[in-house]
Motif scaffolding. Structure first.
Motif, mmCIF file in Angstrom:
data_model
loop_
_atom_site.group_PDB
_atom_site.id
_atom_site.type_symbol
_atom_site.label_atom_id
_atom_site.label_comp_id
_atom_site.label_asym_id
_atom_site.label_seq_id
_atom_site.Cartn_x
_atom_site.Cartn_y
_atom_site.Cartn_z
ATOM 1 N N MET A 1 -3.321 -11.894 10.835
ATOM 2 C CA MET A 1 -2.900 -10.708 10.140
ATOM 3 C C MET A 1 -1.414 -10.501 10.402
ATOM 4 N N GLN A 2 -0.623 -10.647 9.380
ATOM 5 C CA GLN A 2 0.816 -10.454 9.498
ATOM 6 C C GLN A 2 1.118 -8.959 9.423
ATOM 7 N N LEU A 3 1.895 -8.462 10.391
ATOM 8 C CA LEU A 3 2.202 -7.044 10.459
ATOM 9 C C LEU A 3 3.471 -6.659 9.711
ATOM 10 N N LEU A 4 4.445 -7.578 9.718
ATOM 11 C CA LEU A 4 5.778 -7.229 9.258
ATOM 12 C C LEU A 4 6.390 -8.393 8.503
ATOM 13 N N THR A 5 7.152 -8.059 7.480
ATOM 14 C CA THR A 5 7.937 -9.071 6.784
ATOM 15 C C THR A 5 9.390 -8.593 6.774
ATOM 16 N N VAL A 6 10.303 -9.527 7.041
ATOM 17 C CA VAL A 6 11.726 -9.217 7.057
ATOM 18 C C VAL A 6 12.421 -10.197 6.129
ATOM 19 N N ASP A 7 13.236 -9.653 5.197
ATOM 20 C CA ASP A 7 14.016 -10.513 4.315
ATOM 21 C C ASP A 7 15.375 -9.880 4.079
ATOM 22 N N ASP A 8 16.154 -10.428 3.178
ATOM 23 C CA ASP A 8 17.499 -9.918 2.908
ATOM 24 C C ASP A 8 17.508 -8.498 2.373
ATOM 25 N N GLU A 9 16.419 -8.083 1.769
ATOM 26 C CA GLU A 9 16.338 -6.749 1.170
ATOM 27 C C GLU A 9 15.855 -5.690 2.149
ATOM 28 N N GLY A 10 15.385 -6.080 3.307
ATOM 29 C CA GLY A 10 14.906 -5.125 4.299
ATOM 30 C C GLY A 10 13.655 -5.611 4.981
ATOM 31 N N CYS A 11 12.944 -4.683 5.581
ATOM 32 C CA CYS A 11 11.696 -5.039 6.260
ATOM 33 C C CYS A 11 10.586 -4.109 5.787
ATOM 34 N N TYR A 12 9.376 -4.636 5.866
ATOM 35 C CA TYR A 12 8.211 -3.907 5.383
ATOM 36 C C TYR A 12 7.020 -4.198 6.286
ATOM 37 N N PHE A 13 6.254 -3.160 6.588
ATOM 38 C CA PHE A 13 4.974 -3.361 7.238
ATOM 39 C C PHE A 13 3.968 -3.707 6.152
ATOM 40 N N LEU A 14 3.063 -4.623 6.470
ATOM 41 C CA LEU A 14 2.046 -5.058 5.514
ATOM 42 C C LEU A 14 0.722 -4.390 5.892
ATOM 43 N N ILE A 15 0.325 -3.423 5.069
ATOM 44 C CA ILE A 15 -0.882 -2.653 5.351
ATOM 45 C C ILE A 15 -1.736 -2.605 4.096
ATOM 46 N N ASP A 16 -2.922 -3.148 4.186
ATOM 47 C CA ASP A 16 -3.863 -3.182 3.059
ATOM 48 C C ASP A 16 -3.230 -3.747 1.793
ATOM 49 N N GLY A 17 -2.451 -4.789 1.932
ATOM 50 C CA GLY A 17 -1.832 -5.440 0.792
ATOM 51 C C GLY A 17 -0.589 -4.747 0.263
ATOM 52 N N ASP A 18 -0.201 -3.641 0.883
ATOM 53 C CA ASP A 18 0.997 -2.914 0.461
ATOM 54 C C ASP A 18 2.153 -3.209 1.403
ATOM 55 N N GLU A 19 3.359 -3.243 0.848
ATOM 56 C CA GLU A 19 4.573 -3.362 1.652
ATOM 57 C C GLU A 19 5.149 -1.964 1.807
ATOM 58 N N ILE A 20 5.249 -1.506 3.061
ATOM 59 C CA ILE A 20 5.688 -0.139 3.316
ATOM 60 C C ILE A 20 6.911 -0.156 4.222
ATOM 61 N N LYS A 21 7.984 0.491 3.780
ATOM 62 C CA LYS A 21 9.201 0.586 4.579
ATOM 63 C C LYS A 21 8.875 1.349 5.867
ATOM 64 N N PRO A 22 9.502 0.963 6.984
ATOM 65 C CA PRO A 22 9.203 1.636 8.257
ATOM 66 C C PRO A 22 9.363 3.148 8.204
ATOM 67 N N GLU A 23 10.410 3.627 7.546
ATOM 68 C CA GLU A 23 10.634 5.072 7.509
ATOM 69 C C GLU A 23 9.668 5.799 6.572
ATOM 70 N N GLU A 24 8.879 5.059 5.805
ATOM 71 C CA GLU A 24 7.911 5.663 4.891
ATOM 72 C C GLU A 24 6.473 5.596 5.406
ATOM 73 N N LEU A 25 6.286 5.064 6.608
ATOM 74 C CA LEU A 25 4.945 4.978 7.179
ATOM 75 C C LEU A 25 4.373 6.361 7.414
ATOM 76 N N SER A 26 3.120 6.520 7.067
ATOM 77 C CA SER A 26 2.426 7.785 7.309
ATOM 78 C C SER A 26 1.420 7.600 8.447
ATOM 79 N N LYS A 27 0.862 8.696 8.913
ATOM 80 C CA LYS A 27 -0.184 8.627 9.936
ATOM 81 C C LYS A 27 -1.358 7.811 9.414
ATOM 82 N N ASP A 28 -1.676 7.997 8.139
ATOM 83 C CA ASP A 28 -2.784 7.268 7.521
ATOM 84 C C ASP A 28 -2.511 5.760 7.520
ATOM 85 N N ASN A 29 -1.251 5.370 7.214
ATOM 86 C CA ASN A 29 -0.891 3.954 7.240
ATOM 87 C C ASN A 29 -1.082 3.365 8.638
#
Length: 97
Positions: A1-29
């Motif tokens: 299970m990959q938790l995080l992806t980092v590329d030239d455009e930024g980083c995203y947490f991978l949660i339930d098939g969604d890419e979520i920016k760190p500052e946009e993570l919710s308690k539910d995420n």
């Protein structure tokens, strides 16, 4: 299970098939993330390397990622003991019975 992806455009947490920016993570995420780790087990968790985290350009995102990854590491290192404690405290919830 990959938790995080980092590329030239930024980083995203991978949660339930969604890419979520760190500052946009919710308690539910975060709940979904930790629940999935609990269900799938620690062998499936791919914790990002230090170099990958250090390559994050945005300092706010980098700090958020560092904090969350530290909690993930703690969770993973304590997961087996937590499962044993839960199973012994609530034997009726054990799906193997």
């Amino acid at each position: 299970m990959q938790l995080l992806t980092v590329d030239d455009e930024g980083c995203y947490f991978l949660i339930d098939g969604d890419e979520i920016k760190p500052e946009e993570l919710s308690k539910d995420n975060l709940l979904k993330l930790f629940n999935k780790m609990y269900e799938e087990g620690i062998s499936e968790v791919q914790i990002p390397e230090v170099e990958e985290i250090n390559s994050i350009r945005n300092p706010v995102e980098k700090e958020i990622v560092k904090q969350i990854i530290e909690k993930v590491k703690e969770f993973v290192s304590n997961l087996e003991q937590m499962k044993k404690d839960i199973e012994s405290s609530f034997p009726s919830l054990n799906p193997e019975d």
